[in-house]
Scaffold this motif. Structure first.
Motif, mmCIF file in Angstrom:
data_model
loop_
_atom_site.group_PDB
_atom_site.id
_atom_site.type_symbol
_atom_site.label_atom_id
_atom_site.label_comp_id
_atom_site.label_asym_id
_atom_site.label_seq_id
_atom_site.Cartn_x
_atom_site.Cartn_y
_atom_site.Cartn_z
ATOM 1 N N TYR A 1 0.931 -1.138 0.200
ATOM 2 C CA TYR A 1 -0.575 0.011 0.068
ATOM 3 C C TYR A 1 0.757 1.064 -0.005
ATOM 4 C CZ TYR A 1 -4.476 -2.374 -0.216
ATOM 5 O OH TYR A 1 -6.145 -2.974 -1.020
ATOM 6 N N VAL A 2 2.395 1.456 0.307
ATOM 7 C CA VAL A 2 3.140 2.301 0.115
ATOM 8 C C VAL A 2 2.731 2.704 -1.336
ATOM 9 C CG1 VAL A 2 5.065 3.585 0.416
ATOM 10 C CG2 VAL A 2 4.325 1.914 2.435
ATOM 11 N N LYS A 3 3.116 1.199 -1.863
ATOM 12 C CA LYS A 3 3.603 2.153 -3.516
ATOM 13 C C LYS A 3 1.952 2.856 -4.272
ATOM 14 C CE LYS A 3 6.702 -2.100 -4.055
ATOM 15 N NZ LYS A 3 7.207 -3.397 -4.376
ATOM 16 N N LYS A 4 0.549 1.640 -3.529
ATOM 17 C CA LYS A 4 -0.546 1.435 -4.134
ATOM 18 C C LYS A 4 -0.753 3.910 -3.518
ATOM 19 C CE LYS A 4 -2.246 -2.440 -4.278
ATOM 20 N NZ LYS A 4 -3.627 -3.087 -4.349
ATOM 21 N N PHE A 5 -0.399 4.544 -2.530
ATOM 22 C CA PHE A 5 -0.394 5.108 -2.236
ATOM 23 C C PHE A 5 0.278 6.475 -2.746
ATOM 24 C CE2 PHE A 5 -2.748 3.437 1.551
ATOM 25 C CZ PHE A 5 -3.301 4.205 1.506
ATOM 26 N N SER A 6 1.663 6.111 -2.901
ATOM 27 C CA SER A 6 2.711 6.457 -3.322
ATOM 28 C C SER A 6 2.292 7.580 -5.009
ATOM 29 C CB SER A 6 3.897 5.892 -3.380
ATOM 30 O OG SER A 6 4.111 5.917 -2.685
ATOM 31 N N LYS A 7 1.596 6.571 -5.989
ATOM 32 C CA LYS A 7 0.448 6.784 -6.706
ATOM 33 C C LYS A 7 -0.509 7.691 -7.596
ATOM 34 C CE LYS A 7 1.967 2.016 -8.524
ATOM 35 N NZ LYS A 7 0.987 0.640 -9.476
ATOM 36 N N ILE A 8 -0.700 8.176 -5.604
ATOM 37 C CA ILE A 8 -2.350 9.016 -5.810
ATOM 38 C C ILE A 8 -1.328 10.654 -4.902
ATOM 39 C CG2 ILE A 8 -3.650 6.754 -6.481
ATOM 40 C CD1 ILE A 8 -4.924 7.344 -3.683
ATOM 41 N N LEU A 9 -0.435 10.320 -3.968
ATOM 42 C CA LEU A 9 0.223 11.342 -3.197
ATOM 43 C C LEU A 9 1.351 11.754 -3.608
ATOM 44 C CD1 LEU A 9 -2.401 10.082 0.091
ATOM 45 C CD2 LEU A 9 -2.620 11.929 -2.045
ATOM 46 N N PRO A 10 1.276 12.698 -2.855
ATOM 47 C CA PRO A 10 3.405 13.086 -3.025
ATOM 48 C C PRO A 10 3.268 12.079 -1.818
ATOM 49 C CG PRO A 10 1.742 14.938 -2.558
ATOM 50 C CD PRO A 10 1.300 14.123 -3.182
ATOM 51 N N SER A 11 5.104 11.842 -1.793
ATOM 52 C CA SER A 11 5.791 10.802 -0.421
ATOM 53 C C SER A 11 5.421 11.349 0.161
ATOM 54 C CB SER A 11 7.518 10.526 -0.802
ATOM 55 O OG SER A 11 7.295 9.677 -2.556
ATOM 56 N N THR A 12 5.972 12.755 0.552
ATOM 57 C CA THR A 12 5.562 13.549 1.634
ATOM 58 C C THR A 12 4.685 13.345 1.858
ATOM 59 O OG1 THR A 12 5.244 15.490 0.779
ATOM 60 C CG2 THR A 12 7.290 15.023 1.585
ATOM 61 N N LYS A 13 3.114 13.549 1.650
ATOM 62 C CA LYS A 13 2.172 12.621 2.616
ATOM 63 C C LYS A 13 1.564 10.993 2.364
ATOM 64 C CE LYS A 13 -0.433 16.441 1.651
ATOM 65 N NZ LYS A 13 -1.704 17.224 1.467
ATOM 66 N N VAL A 14 2.618 10.785 1.580
ATOM 67 C CA VAL A 14 1.632 8.941 2.363
ATOM 68 C C VAL A 14 3.168 8.481 3.641
ATOM 69 C CG1 VAL A 14 3.076 6.574 1.529
ATOM 70 C CG2 VAL A 14 2.208 8.464 -0.457
ATOM 71 N N LEU A 15 4.320 9.331 4.078
ATOM 72 C CA LEU A 15 4.845 9.133 4.598
ATOM 73 C C LEU A 15 3.903 9.520 6.529
ATOM 74 C CD1 LEU A 15 7.822 8.201 6.710
ATOM 75 C CD2 LEU A 15 8.750 10.259 5.787
ATOM 76 N N ARG A 16 3.531 10.662 5.799
ATOM 77 C CA ARG A 16 2.864 11.411 7.038
ATOM 78 C C ARG A 16 1.481 10.406 7.389
ATOM 79 N NH1 ARG A 16 1.482 16.591 9.345
ATOM 80 N NH2 ARG A 16 0.155 17.108 9.797
ATOM 81 N N TYR A 17 0.868 9.979 6.606
ATOM 82 C CA TYR A 17 -0.178 8.923 6.527
ATOM 83 C C TYR A 17 0.357 7.845 7.769
ATOM 84 C CZ TYR A 17 -3.451 5.399 5.729
ATOM 85 O OH TYR A 17 -3.962 4.061 5.929
ATOM 86 N N PHE A 18 1.508 7.005 6.591
ATOM 87 C CA PHE A 18 1.703 5.272 7.649
ATOM 88 C C PHE A 18 2.345 6.389 8.982
ATOM 89 C CE2 PHE A 18 1.251 3.856 3.819
ATOM 90 C CZ PHE A 18 0.759 2.462 3.786
ATOM 91 N N GLN A 19 2.997 7.056 9.198
ATOM 92 C CA GLN A 19 3.324 7.792 10.805
ATOM 93 C C GLN A 19 1.874 7.913 11.128
ATOM 94 O OE1 GLN A 19 5.365 11.377 9.949
ATOM 95 N NE2 GLN A 19 6.385 11.586 11.225
ATOM 96 N N ALA A 20 1.129 8.427 11.168
ATOM 97 C CA ALA A 20 -0.280 8.552 11.747
ATOM 98 C C ALA A 20 -0.897 6.968 11.754
ATOM 99 C CB ALA A 20 -1.439 9.229 11.682
ATOM 100 N N GLU A 21 -0.436 6.110 10.907
ATOM 101 C CA GLU A 21 -1.288 4.861 11.630
ATOM 102 C C GLU A 21 -0.150 3.907 12.357
ATOM 103 O OE1 GLU A 21 -2.995 2.115 10.117
ATOM 104 O OE2 GLU A 21 -4.198 3.353 8.754
ATOM 105 N N ASN A 22 0.950 4.492 12.225
ATOM 106 C CA ASN A 22 2.016 3.968 12.735
ATOM 107 C C ASN A 22 1.394 4.287 14.276
ATOM 108 O OD1 ASN A 22 3.396 1.715 11.450
ATOM 109 N ND2 ASN A 22 4.586 3.770 10.035
#
Length: 161
Positions: free
Chosen positions: A115-136
């Protein structure tokens, strides 16, 4: 600051009342449903999406959460089996539980990588990282709450810790 308040609400709604070995399936489902709602609200608040990002994000988020739900159901079954066998744990059952726990953790890691790969297709990497930080952060708080509710296994052998 608001994220911290929401995370506290998640714990209270989701697992704050978790008591080792005493929860019915229906009560756990109510807690999981409350957690799902609170988690989504927290993610919405911390992500600060543009309208276009939001439109692309939420369907993929829901897909990811459904797969996590399935994986986490396996974890809860492992915890319930641990509780059911706590007083009479055999070496065979302990090995089975550990093997299944490792498989669960591997499944979640594989899912997150995909899902990092999937989210990276629709969001900038900085927002993908922020999302997974929140998840973690949410996962860590839930894991802490669960771990504090589950006693260490008593054994008749001397521990080598």
């Amino acid at each position: 600051k608001t994220m911290k308040k929401i995370l506290i609400a998640i714990l209270l709604a989701g697992f704050g009342l978790f008591s080792f070995g005493q929860e019915s399936e229906s009560y756990l489902e109510v807690m999981r449903s409350a957690l799902k709602t609170e988690k989504k609200a927290m993610i919405a608040e911390v992500m600060e999406f543009t309208p276009q990002e939001s439109e692309a994000f939420w369907p993929l988020y829901n897909e990811f959460q459904e797969k996590l739900y399935t994986a986490n159901t396996k974890y809860l079954k492992i915890v319930n089996e641990f509780a059911a066998n706590y007083e009479s744990m055999t070496d065979e059952k302990a090995l089975d539980l550990m093997t299944r726990l490792n498989a669960y953790e591997g499944e979640v890691l594989k899912l997150k990588k995909a899902y990092v790969k999937k989210f990276s297709k629709i969001l900038p990497s900085t927002k993908v990282l922020r999302y997974f930080q929140a998840e973690n952060k949410i996962d860590i708080l839930i894991d802490y709450e669960m771990a504090s509710s589950i006693p260490l296994l008593e054994t008749d052998r001397k521990s080598v810790v």
